[in-house]
Design a protein around this motif. Sequence first.
Motif, PDB file in Angstrom:
ATOM      1  N   ILE A 254       0.834  -1.205   0.000  1.00 50.82           N
ATOM      2  CA  ILE A 254       0.000   0.000   0.000  1.00 50.82           C
ATOM      3  C   ILE A 254       0.867   1.253   0.000  1.00 50.82           C
ATOM      4  CG2 ILE A 254      -1.665   1.324   1.374  1.00 50.82           C
ATOM      5  CD1 ILE A 254      -2.788  -1.369   2.341  1.00 50.82           C
ATOM      6  N   ALA A 255       1.959   1.212   0.823  1.00 47.14           N
ATOM      7  CA  ALA A 255       2.826   2.394   0.899  1.00 47.14           C
ATOM      8  C   ALA A 255       3.497   2.702  -0.434  1.00 47.14           C
ATOM      9  CB  ALA A 255       3.878   2.186   1.991  1.00 47.14           C
ATOM     10  N   SER A 256       3.804   1.663  -1.222  1.00 39.99           N
ATOM     11  CA  SER A 256       4.481   1.866  -2.504  1.00 39.99           C
ATOM     12  C   SER A 256       3.515   2.016  -3.677  1.00 39.99           C
ATOM     13  CB  SER A 256       5.434   0.693  -2.765  1.00 39.99           C
ATOM     14  OG  SER A 256       4.709  -0.533  -2.808  1.00 39.99           O
ATOM     15  N   PRO A 261      -3.979   7.226  -1.724  1.00 40.81           N
ATOM     16  CA  PRO A 261      -3.914   8.598  -1.198  1.00 40.81           C
ATOM     17  C   PRO A 261      -2.701   8.777  -0.288  1.00 40.81           C
ATOM     18  CG  PRO A 261      -6.135   7.698  -0.972  1.00 40.81           C
ATOM     19  CD  PRO A 261      -5.254   6.569  -1.407  1.00 40.81           C
ATOM     20  N   LEU A 262      -2.248  10.026  -0.195  1.00 40.93           N
ATOM     21  CA  LEU A 262      -1.039  10.313   0.580  1.00 40.93           C
ATOM     22  C   LEU A 262      -1.185   9.883   2.037  1.00 40.93           C
ATOM     23  CD1 LEU A 262       0.473  13.740  -0.470  1.00 40.93           C
ATOM     24  CD2 LEU A 262       1.636  11.558  -0.184  1.00 40.93           C
ATOM     25  N   ASP A 263      -2.296  10.200   2.676  1.00 43.39           N
ATOM     26  CA  ASP A 263      -2.455   9.852   4.089  1.00 43.39           C
ATOM     27  C   ASP A 263      -2.510   8.340   4.287  1.00 43.39           C
ATOM     28  OD1 ASP A 263      -4.891   9.691   2.784  1.00 43.39           O
ATOM     29  OD2 ASP A 263      -6.050  10.081   4.614  1.00 43.39           O
ATOM     30  N   VAL A 264      -3.099   7.618   3.323  1.00 43.21           N
ATOM     31  CA  VAL A 264      -3.155   6.156   3.425  1.00 43.21           C
ATOM     32  C   VAL A 264      -1.769   5.557   3.275  1.00 43.21           C
ATOM     33  CG1 VAL A 264      -4.050   4.051   2.351  1.00 43.21           C
ATOM     34  CG2 VAL A 264      -5.537   6.045   2.629  1.00 43.21           C
ATOM     35  N   SER A 265      -0.996   6.007   2.275  1.00 44.74           N
ATOM     36  CA  SER A 265       0.360   5.463   2.083  1.00 44.74           C
ATOM     37  C   SER A 265       1.251   5.800   3.273  1.00 44.74           C
ATOM     38  CB  SER A 265       0.968   5.998   0.781  1.00 44.74           C
ATOM     39  OG  SER A 265       1.073   7.419   0.840  1.00 44.74           O
ATOM     40  N   LEU A 270       3.926   3.776   8.139  1.00 47.38           N
ATOM     41  CA  LEU A 270       4.074   3.732   9.605  1.00 47.38           C
ATOM     42  C   LEU A 270       3.803   2.323  10.132  1.00 47.38           C
ATOM     43  CD1 LEU A 270       4.544   5.269  12.234  1.00 47.38           C
ATOM     44  CD2 LEU A 270       2.094   5.795  12.279  1.00 47.38           C
ATOM     45  N   ILE A 271       2.750   1.683   9.589  1.00 44.38           N
ATOM     46  CA  ILE A 271       2.446   0.309  10.008  1.00 44.38           C
ATOM     47  C   ILE A 271       3.606  -0.615   9.664  1.00 44.38           C
ATOM     48  CG2 ILE A 271       0.952  -1.677   9.531  1.00 44.38           C
ATOM     49  CD1 ILE A 271      -1.346   0.325   9.136  1.00 44.38           C
TER      50      ILE A 271
END
Length: 453
Positions: A254-256, A261-265, A270-271
């Motif tokens: 998800i981060a990559s 969305p920016l807040d989700v990535s 962070l997770i």
Amino acid sequence: MKSLRPYIARNLAFFAALMVALLAFNAAAFGIFFSGAVAREAGDASPVAMLHAIEDTTSASEASPEANSKLRENGLWALFIKPDGDCSWSVDAPEGVPLHYTLQDVARFSKGYISDYPVFTRVTDAGLLVLGYPKDSYMKITGNYIPMRAVQALPSFLVVMAFLDVGCLFLAYWLSKRRTLSGLEPIEDAIEALGTGKAAHSLPKGTLTNLSESVTRASDLIAKQNEARANWIAGISHDIRTPLTLIMGNAERIASDPSAPLDVSGRAALISAQSAKISNLINDLNLASQLEYDMQPLHKAKAKPSKIVRKAVADAINACPETRYSYEMEIEQEAEKAAVECDERLLGRAIGNILQNSVTHNPQGCRIRIGLNATDEHVLITIEDDGAGAAGEGLLALLKSQEHASSTDENLDLRHGLGLQIASRVIRAHQGNLSFSAPVEGGFKTVVQLSRC
């Protein structure tokens, strides 16, 4: 203490039997000594033999030449007292020995002495035969006699016997003490092992069998508890890894994902970062458990600490490339070629944990200095930072944690500095030493000492 009562009772019975045996031995030795001393004075010169010989070879009127010769040969004297009290003859009677006796005089010397000379008498039909011995040759006792030589030897005999008795008692005490200590030393070692949370080795049987069995039962119980705890940690770690891997994988995906969305990535990153911390914590717990219960075998080989330190620093930089952390490394020429007997993987893990400690406790950033020095016998690895350091209580708790086998408190909460505790156990497993210090002006310093090979 109940198990010690039969042991103490046996020792008291032993000493009581020993005292009885010593008394019997003293009595036997006394009898043998004095019977031997008296026997040495017996023979042809004894009073009984001499009286018999003189009586057979003399008459009331004169002593025979054989009697004179026998008396002078043995340094004795004799006289014959007629019923009227006069002496009909005498042989070598000393000066001061009377030649006339009243009934009262006879009654006196019949107890043993004439002018301090011990005398022995024989009643005949014609009168009284008196045989005299030198002064201090016999001590007369009514109805018996003891050689003066034996009486004079009595003090020496008593002193020798006293020394023998004291020696026997001391030897018995020493043997008893040695026997007791030989039985208590393994138990003491076992109790010390139990105090560190480790099972004790099997104890030998002996006089303290009951106590040994009690310690062995406690040791077996601790061994089972340790095994259960280690298995529980291993099982929990295994169960956590599978879902944690899925969480980390999905979070990284998800981060990559550019479409997210920016807040989700950001939250996914962070997770992922926190999951990585949990993964590292699980690995640390597993390693701590294995080291604590001696389940982590050391694969030692000759290696250069300079190489291990460089790799640990490189890994630390790659793991945290942020510019707020700077690393300075200084390796002396002698330390560059120094070698130690170690498990490279575990020692590198310990150095990495120490470096990570500086990063973890200084989120604002710091400068980390690594130094490697060598003496003729040791290699010293110094890692220090100029960060927040440790408060007095925190440093005291960290130093105290090295003495505890467990890595958790009574509530099973992790103690501060698990990474340093693992590093400390790894260094101790290498027969090395690890010390911490926190200067007043700030910063934290760790020194690792290893023996050169």
